[in-house]
Design an enzyme around this catalytic site. Structure first.
Site, PDB file in Angstrom:
ATOM      1  NE  ARG A  31      -4.363  -1.149   0.316  1.00 37.59           N
ATOM      2  CZ  ARG A  31      -4.594  -2.128  -0.551  1.00 37.59           C
ATOM      3  NH1 ARG A  31      -3.715  -2.402  -1.489  1.00 37.59           N
ATOM      4  NH2 ARG A  31      -5.712  -2.821  -0.505  1.00 37.59           N
TER       5      ARG A  31
ATOM      6  CD  GLU B 114      -2.704   3.334  -5.438  1.00 37.18           C
ATOM      7  OE1 GLU B 114      -3.784   2.772  -5.724  1.00 37.18           O
ATOM      8  OE2 GLU B 114      -1.742   2.752  -4.943  1.00 37.18           O
TER       9      GLU B 114
ATOM     10  CG  HIS C 110      -3.120  -0.674  -6.904  1.00 31.21           C
ATOM     11  ND1 HIS C 110      -3.469   0.004  -5.760  1.00 31.21           N
ATOM     12  CD2 HIS C 110      -3.141  -1.997  -6.564  1.00 31.21           C
ATOM     13  CE1 HIS C 110      -3.705  -0.852  -4.789  1.00 31.21           C
ATOM     14  NE2 HIS C 110      -3.506  -2.081  -5.264  1.00 31.21           N
TER      15      HIS C 110
HETATM   16  P1  NAP Z   1      -1.514 -11.385   4.836  1.00 26.04           P
HETATM   17  O1  NAP Z   1      -1.527 -12.799   4.393  1.00 26.04           O
HETATM   18  O2  NAP Z   1      -2.481 -10.938   5.863  1.00 26.04           O
HETATM   19  O3  NAP Z   1      -0.016 -11.056   5.317  1.00 26.04           O
HETATM   20  C1  NAP Z   1       0.334  -9.858   5.911  1.00 26.04           C
HETATM   21  C2  NAP Z   1       1.721  -9.998   6.506  1.00 26.04           C
HETATM   22  O4  NAP Z   1       2.095  -8.709   7.027  1.00 26.04           O
HETATM   23  C3  NAP Z   1       1.799 -10.984   7.672  1.00 26.04           C
HETATM   24  O5  NAP Z   1       2.989 -11.722   7.585  1.00 26.04           O
HETATM   25  C4  NAP Z   1       1.856 -10.082   8.900  1.00 26.04           C
HETATM   26  O6  NAP Z   1       2.602 -10.594   9.977  1.00 26.04           O
HETATM   27  C5  NAP Z   1       2.593  -8.888   8.350  1.00 26.04           C
HETATM   28  N1  NAP Z   1       2.329  -7.702   9.136  1.00 26.04           N
HETATM   29  C6  NAP Z   1       1.136  -7.147   9.439  1.00 26.04           C
HETATM   30  N2  NAP Z   1       1.308  -6.059  10.210  1.00 26.04           N
HETATM   31  C7  NAP Z   1       2.635  -5.947  10.411  1.00 26.04           C
HETATM   32  C8  NAP Z   1       3.444  -5.034  11.131  1.00 26.04           C
HETATM   33  N3  NAP Z   1       2.908  -4.015  11.798  1.00 26.04           N
HETATM   34  N4  NAP Z   1       4.791  -5.227  11.128  1.00 26.04           N
HETATM   35  C9  NAP Z   1       5.339  -6.264  10.454  1.00 26.04           C
HETATM   36  N5  NAP Z   1       4.621  -7.152   9.747  1.00 26.04           N
HETATM   37  C10 NAP Z   1       3.290  -6.991   9.717  1.00 26.04           C
HETATM   38  O7  NAP Z   1      -1.758 -10.402   3.615  1.00 26.04           O
HETATM   39  P2  NAP Z   1      -1.408 -10.669   2.065  1.00 26.04           P
HETATM   40  O8  NAP Z   1      -2.518 -11.377   1.406  1.00 26.04           O
HETATM   41  O9  NAP Z   1      -0.036 -11.217   1.959  1.00 26.04           O
HETATM   42  O10 NAP Z   1      -1.459  -9.157   1.515  1.00 26.04           O
HETATM   43  C11 NAP Z   1      -0.581  -8.183   2.020  1.00 26.04           C
HETATM   44  C12 NAP Z   1      -1.000  -6.818   1.544  1.00 26.04           C
HETATM   45  O11 NAP Z   1      -0.719  -6.676   0.153  1.00 26.04           O
HETATM   46  C13 NAP Z   1      -2.509  -6.545   1.627  1.00 26.04           C
HETATM   47  O12 NAP Z   1      -2.899  -6.120   2.930  1.00 26.04           O
HETATM   48  C14 NAP Z   1      -2.726  -5.466   0.599  1.00 26.04           C
HETATM   49  O13 NAP Z   1      -2.669  -4.181   1.181  1.00 26.04           O
HETATM   50  C15 NAP Z   1      -1.550  -5.642  -0.363  1.00 26.04           C
HETATM   51  N6  NAP Z   1      -2.004  -6.054  -1.694  1.00 26.04           N
HETATM   52  C16 NAP Z   1      -1.627  -5.323  -2.784  1.00 26.04           C
HETATM   53  C17 NAP Z   1      -2.056  -5.697  -4.041  1.00 26.04           C
HETATM   54  C18 NAP Z   1      -1.653  -4.936  -5.260  1.00 26.04           C
HETATM   55  O14 NAP Z   1      -2.370  -5.001  -6.263  1.00 26.04           O
HETATM   56  N7  NAP Z   1      -0.528  -4.255  -5.267  1.00 26.04           N
HETATM   57  C19 NAP Z   1      -2.898  -6.807  -4.192  1.00 26.04           C
HETATM   58  C20 NAP Z   1      -3.237  -7.522  -3.066  1.00 26.04           C
HETATM   59  C21 NAP Z   1      -2.790  -7.155  -1.820  1.00 26.04           C
HETATM   60  P3  NAP Z   1       2.134 -11.878  10.837  1.00 26.04           P
HETATM   61  O15 NAP Z   1       2.063 -13.012   9.853  1.00 26.04           O
HETATM   62  O16 NAP Z   1       3.193 -12.095  11.833  1.00 26.04           O
HETATM   63  O17 NAP Z   1       0.792 -11.513  11.402  1.00 26.04           O
END
Ligand code: NAP
Length: 309
Positions: free
Chosen positions: A217, A246, A264
């Site tokens: 993000r 954005e 994005h």
């Molecule tokens: P996820 O499975 O929920 O994984 C999030 C990871 O971030 C987890 O490992 C979590 O740690 C870690 N985390 C959360 N808060 C943290 C903090 N304060 N400090 C350090 N680590 C932290 O989510 P995901 O599916 O991988 O997606 C991640 C993000 O990618 C989404 O939230 C979204 O904003 C973004 N995204 C972007 C696109 C794009 O088109 N560019 C598409 C999809 C998603 P723990 O495992 O230890 O809880």
């Protein structure tokens, strides 16, 4: 066709909109009180003020996985289900991170522009293999990035809220991760905990040979600090799929050839978007048929036991 009232909270792809229109009565803008479902992308905002205007709301179906602008506590307290399209976009977003990482280091976009302009003499790029790669956020997407990066990384490090049973090196905070990395990839959610967590100090720890990749993000990065660090060559380059405001991308980023930009596009493949559409529909269909939700983020305990829901 008449069906339950559904609010479209953000623009969504046309095929999903068409499929929803076959099942629901679609609304945009000012919602009538009978809204039972809300659908929108990961940027959709649902706060207490909007919730107060949706007394009949039962389900929020996110076309994406980000939920940093949803008041999950308020939704949970109301017993409203929230679903995502988790799983349908993980691999595509991980591919985008790797594509940006290689593109920045091998000057893919700058060289493309050079050749299209009739040029040939290009500056040297940087070796992409053998680098120390740090991943901030080792969830679904971060883990998929790590699996791709591990074969050609010199070292693979990660930071998450908790250490994972993986063969990669856990670093407990982002400043130390930046210090230890030559490529820092952001894959953690937005929201208050990570707001502008990549600031001038973290960028300086990444250093003049460091590359920042953000597919998470825009809110995770202090964009002004990033622009300054790039201009002063305090970091080497950046690959950005997401931005602070954005679709506005500052000129200082658009004109810098050490930066690779994408609008994005992390999940934007035909295959991924079809799977995301199908999951949004499957979650809504399951909810209104009283079946278990395929990919719930919040599922009130009583949900699957409620007849007719
Ligand atoms: P996820 O499975 O929920 O994984 C999030 C990871 O971030 C987890 O490992 C979590 O740690 C870690 N985390 C959360 N808060 C943290 C903090 N304060 N400090 C350090 N680590 C932290 O989510 P995901 O599916 O991988 O997606 C991640 C993000 O990618 C989404 O939230 C979204 O904003 C973004 N995204 C972007 C696109 C794009 O088109 N560019 C598409 C999809 C998603 P723990 O495992 O230890 O809880």
């Amino acid at each position: 066709m008449a069906g339950p009232d559904l609010l479209l909270a953000t623009p969504i792809p046309a095929p999903l909109r068409a499929a929803l229109a076959e099942r629901f009565t679609l609304h945009e803008g000012d919602p009538p009180p009978g809204i039972r479902a809300v659908v929108g992308g990961g940027a959709m905002k649902i706060d207490a003020a909007l919730l107060a205007r949706l007394p009949a709301l039962e389900i929020v179906a996110i076309h994406g996985v980000g939920h940093d602008r949803l008041d999950l506590d308020a939704l949970d307290a109301r017993g409203i289900c929230v679903t995502t399209t988790a799983g349908a976009l993980t691999e595509d977003v991980a591919d985008q991170a790797i594509a940006l990482m290689l593109a920045v280091q091998r000057r893919v976009a700058a060289n493309d522009a050079l050749v299209r302009g009739g040029g040939w003499a290009a500056p040297l790029g940087r070796r992409a293999s053998g680098r120390r790669i740090g991943i901030f956020g080792l969830g679904r997407i971060g883990h998929a990035i790590a699996l791709r990066a591990a074969p050609f990384a010199g070292a693979l490090l990660y930071c998450a809220r908790a250490e994972k049973p993986v063969p990669w090196h856990f670093v407990p905070d982002i400043a130390a991760l930046a210090e230890a990395s030559e490529v820092l990839i952001l894959a953690a959610p937005g929201g208050p905990e990570t707001d502008r967590i990549v600031d001038a100090g973290v960028l300086d720890r990444l250093g003049p040979d460091g590359v920042l990749i953000n597919i998470a993000r825009g809110s995770l990065v202090d964009q002004d600090a990033l622009i300054a660090a790039l201009a002063e060559q305090r970091i080497a380059g950046a690959g950005l799929d997401v931005f602070a405001q954005e679709p506005n991308v500052p000129e200082a980023l658009r004109t810098r050839d050490t930066v690779v930009l994408a609008p994005h596009q992390g999940s934007a493949t035909g295959e991924g978007r079809a799977e995301m559409r199908d999951l949004v529909l499957a979650n809504l269909d399951a909810h209104f048929a009283g079946r278990p939700l395929p990919t719930p983020l919040i599922r009130p305990v009583s949900h699957d036991a409620r007849p007719g829901r």
